[in-house]
Design a protein around this motif. Structure first.
Motif, PDB file in Angstrom:
ATOM      1  N   UNK A  68      38.261  33.802  52.227  1.00 28.81           N
ATOM      2  CA  UNK A  68      38.402  34.604  50.896  1.00 28.81           C
ATOM      3  C   UNK A  68      37.086  34.843  50.142  1.00 28.81           C
ATOM      4  N   UNK A  69      37.172  35.107  48.769  1.00 28.83           N
ATOM      5  CA  UNK A  69      35.932  35.178  48.103  1.00 28.83           C
ATOM      6  C   UNK A  69      36.651  35.399  46.559  1.00 28.83           C
ATOM      7  N   UNK A  70      35.833  34.520  45.949  1.00 27.42           N
ATOM      8  CA  UNK A  70      36.154  34.773  44.212  1.00 27.42           C
ATOM      9  C   UNK A  70      35.166  35.021  43.407  1.00 27.42           C
ATOM     10  N   UNK A  71      35.256  35.445  42.252  1.00 25.83           N
ATOM     11  CA  UNK A  71      34.340  35.461  41.126  1.00 25.83           C
ATOM     12  C   UNK A  71      34.192  34.352  40.665  1.00 25.83           C
ATOM     13  N   UNK A  72      32.963  34.002  40.153  1.00 23.51           N
ATOM     14  CA  UNK A  72      32.656  32.664  39.614  1.00 23.51           C
ATOM     15  C   UNK A  72      32.283  32.684  37.951  1.00 23.51           C
ATOM     16  N   UNK A  73      32.695  33.856  37.403  1.00 24.19           N
ATOM     17  CA  UNK A  73      32.418  34.148  35.754  1.00 24.19           C
ATOM     18  C   UNK A  73      33.005  32.741  35.032  1.00 24.19           C
ATOM     19  N   UNK A  74      32.548  32.533  33.982  1.00 21.81           N
ATOM     20  CA  UNK A  74      32.821  31.404  33.158  1.00 21.81           C
ATOM     21  C   UNK A  74      34.066  31.081  32.675  1.00 21.81           C
ATOM     22  N   UNK A  75      34.783  32.394  32.364  1.00 22.00           N
ATOM     23  CA  UNK A  75      35.726  32.217  31.458  1.00 22.00           C
ATOM     24  C   UNK A  75      36.945  31.849  32.025  1.00 22.00           C
ATOM     25  N   UNK A  76      36.783  31.174  33.334  1.00 19.84           N
ATOM     26  CA  UNK A  76      37.907  30.381  33.982  1.00 19.84           C
ATOM     27  C   UNK A  76      39.164  31.336  34.444  1.00 19.84           C
ATOM     28  N   UNK A  77      38.939  32.568  34.226  1.00 14.47           N
ATOM     29  CA  UNK A  77      40.174  33.543  34.791  1.00 14.47           C
ATOM     30  C   UNK A  77      39.566  34.517  35.767  1.00 14.47           C
ATOM     31  N   UNK A  78      39.041  33.986  36.840  1.00 10.05           N
ATOM     32  CA  UNK A  78      38.346  34.932  37.774  1.00 10.05           C
ATOM     33  C   UNK A  78      39.597  35.616  38.667  1.00 10.05           C
TER      34      UNK A  78
END
Ligand SMILES: O=C1C=CC(=NNc2ccccc2C(=O)O)C=C1
Length: 122
Positions: A51-61
């Motif tokens: 899989x692949x996930x976003x790594x944005x800061x807001x913790x709700x990726x």
């Protein structure tokens, strides 16, 4: 809030368990899916997932992953988002399950869809 990192152990509302290895600096991850679904033909053996996930800061990726079911000729793809509620992390997902069919005449009934919620196992 802290970054949403999918690494670790998760359990869904069917009781299936998902173990995600570390997430690399591009958001890619590997893991294993241990289904609790009794309809599975052969004894329950773990199925690999990628899989692949976003790594944005807001913790709700948002994320996606594919499970290659080892006990049946089928594949599932999950897409979803991680939510942090009162310190609890919840994965809200939708999935498509594609089962192998013998001919194109059965292609119409080959894909099922549904939703699953995952929470972290202690
Ligand atoms: O061939 C098959 C038949 C049934 C399956 N059910 N498991 C699932 C299907 C969709 C989403 C979650 C699960 C689960 O096991 O948690 C999996 C592969």
């Amino acid at each position: 809030p802290q970054q949403c990192n999918l690494a670790g152990s998760w359990k869904n509302d069917l009781g299936s368990k998902m173990y995600v290895s570390k997430v690399d600096d591009k958001g890619n991850f590997l893991g294993e899916y241990h289904t609790a679904v009794s309809s599975a033909q052969k004894p329950i053996e773990p199925s690999p997932l990628v899989g692949s996930q976003h790594l944005d800061e807001d913790g709700q990726c948002t994320f996606g992953f594919t499970v290659n079911w080892k006990f049946s000729d089928s594949t599932a793809v999950f897409v979803g988002q991680c939510f942090a509620e009162k310190g609890e992390e919840i994965l809200q997902t939708s999935w498509l399950l594609r089962e192998k069919v013998d001919s194109q005449s059965s292609n119409w009934k080959a894909t099922r869809t549904g939703q699953n919620t995952f929470t972290r196992m202690c």
